[in-house]
Enzyme design. Structure first.
Site: not given
Length: 420
Positions: A260, A275, A347, A350, A388
């Site tokens: 990403r 991130r 988070e 999801s 994460r």
């Protein structure tokens, strides 16, 4: 993609639903294109009908020895007119499709109202954050001290937001992937290994394109993109196919690296594993009949939660509000793990219900027992984001002497109970 027939029948109701996301949406221009398209299609049908009628008249006159050269010119001109209108229909159809592709999914009625993530509703939580008898460190400092995470050399080789994992750090990454996949396959998911490059059409199918092109890494001069999530290849596994009703539900999971650009995230989570431009994820995807999809959302969320429960990491589940639900989702639960360095929840998964939004774009259908083809519902969920999860383990299981205790379920995968 929304159904144009539904838009015709329930324009105001759909506009009201779409506007729940925080921005008023008018469907007038879409319906105008649809009306123009249908009018031109009718015009073509009328001209074809007239041409057929005239062609029969030509045959009749020929049999009577009459001159039909004038009427044949008329038939030829009708053919040219039809070709011209067909070209116009093609342009209108492309414009209509492009407009429909930019519309988000309809929200489920149970999605709470809200403008931003600050208005998301906590559904439940598991475990209590650990109370430390010493000053806890952030995972990136723990990783550097143990020489298992090397961000400096990641930057040297690839630029910001990249990392090298070394020794037991690399092994922990691999252990987490294997543990997650083993746990999901024990619950009936079939493991798949997919391509890590996909076409633009695959990204249109899962709704990353055309709206979110800036978030992608594209291969120069090729219609290929690095995948932003395993959802893309996994969902497109059945694109363009009609499955049998008896094959549903289909439950698949697997590991993929994800890529990403993190456009718009400047200044956010600049340190550590939270991130990155490249990260590992285990993804779950389900293909189900529409009537069971809401309960399957609860199931797939529970499957993601189960990983955190087994790892004994504190987390909470959040029901995203209307202003925070993703573009293609009808309803989403975020699972957030507690990170001591943030003194907050971040988070880690999801889980989303897409209803028939993706299946319409990807043309994924199933044949019902009555012989009718219907679009199935798709769901996906991270099970989990591996980096994460590693960050959460390093921070929540850190010891005062600088070592990190391994969660019990990971010891067989790691071959050790501590990283020292």
């Amino acid at each position: 993609m929304l159904d144009i027939k539904a838009i015709r029948l329930e324009k105001e109701k759909i506009e009201e639903n779409l506007s729940r996301r925080g921005k008023p949406i008018s469907l007038d221009s879409i319906l105008a294109l649809d009306k123009e398209k249908r009018a031109k299609i009718q015009l073509v049908e009328d001209k074809k009908s007239f041409r057929n009628k005239v062609s029969k008249e030509i045959g009749k006159r020929k049999s009577q020895g009459e001159d039909v050269s004038d009427i044949m010119k008329e038939v030829a001109s009708i053919g040219d007119e039809i070709s011209e209108i067909d070209g116009q229909i093609k342009v209108i159809d492309e414009n209509l499709d492009n407009s429909l592709l930019m519309l988000p999914n309809l929200l489920d009625a149970s999605v709470p109202a809200g403008k931003s993530d600050e208005e998301n509703q906590e559904a439940r939580r598991f475990g209590e954050p650990r109370k430390f008898s010493f000053e806890p460190k952030a995972h990136y400092d723990i990783g550097a001290d143990l020489d298992i995470l090397d961000f400096e050399r990641g930057v040297k080789v690839s630029g910001s937001r990249f990392v090298f994992m070394k020794g037991l750090g690399a092994k922990l990454e691999r252990a987490l992937i294997n543990f997650m996949i083993d746990t999901h396959t024990d619950k009936g998911y079939k493991e798949v290994w997919s391509p890590f490059l996909v076409t633009g059409q695959s990204l249109v199918g899962t709704s990353q394109l055309p709206k979110f092109s800036e978030d992608m890494f594209k291969i120069e001069n090729r219609d290929l993109y690095l995948i932003p999530t395993g959802e893309v290849p996994f969902t497109n596994l059945y694109s363009g196919e009609v499955l049998k009703e008896g094959e549903l539900p289909i439950k698949i999971c697997g590991f993929t690296p994800c890529f990403r650009s993190e456009a718009g995230s400047a200044g956010r989570d600049t340190r550590g594993l939270v991130r990155l431009h490249q990260f590992s994820k285990v993804e779950m995807v389900q293909f189900v009949k529409p009537e069971v999809s809401k309960e399957v959302l609860e199931e797939i969320t529970g499957d993601a939660e189960n990983i955190l429960k087994l790892l004994k990491l504190p987390y909470r589940v959040v029901n995203l509000c209307s202003g925070d639900v993703g573009f293609g989702s009808a309803k989403t639960y975020d699972i957030e793990v507690f990170l001591p360095s943030y003194d907050d929840y971040k988070e880690i998964s999801s889980c989303s219900l897409y209803t028939d939004f993706q299946s319409r774009r990807s043309k994924i259908r199933y044949k019902k027992e009555n012989g009718k083809n219907e679009f199935m519902h798709t769901l996906n969920g991270s099970g989990l984001a591996v980096g994460r999860t590693m960050a959460a383990i390093l921070e929540n299981y850190q010891q005062e002497d600088g070592s990190v205790k391994m969660p019990d379920v990971l010891i067989p995968y790691m071959g050790t109970d501590y990283i020292k």
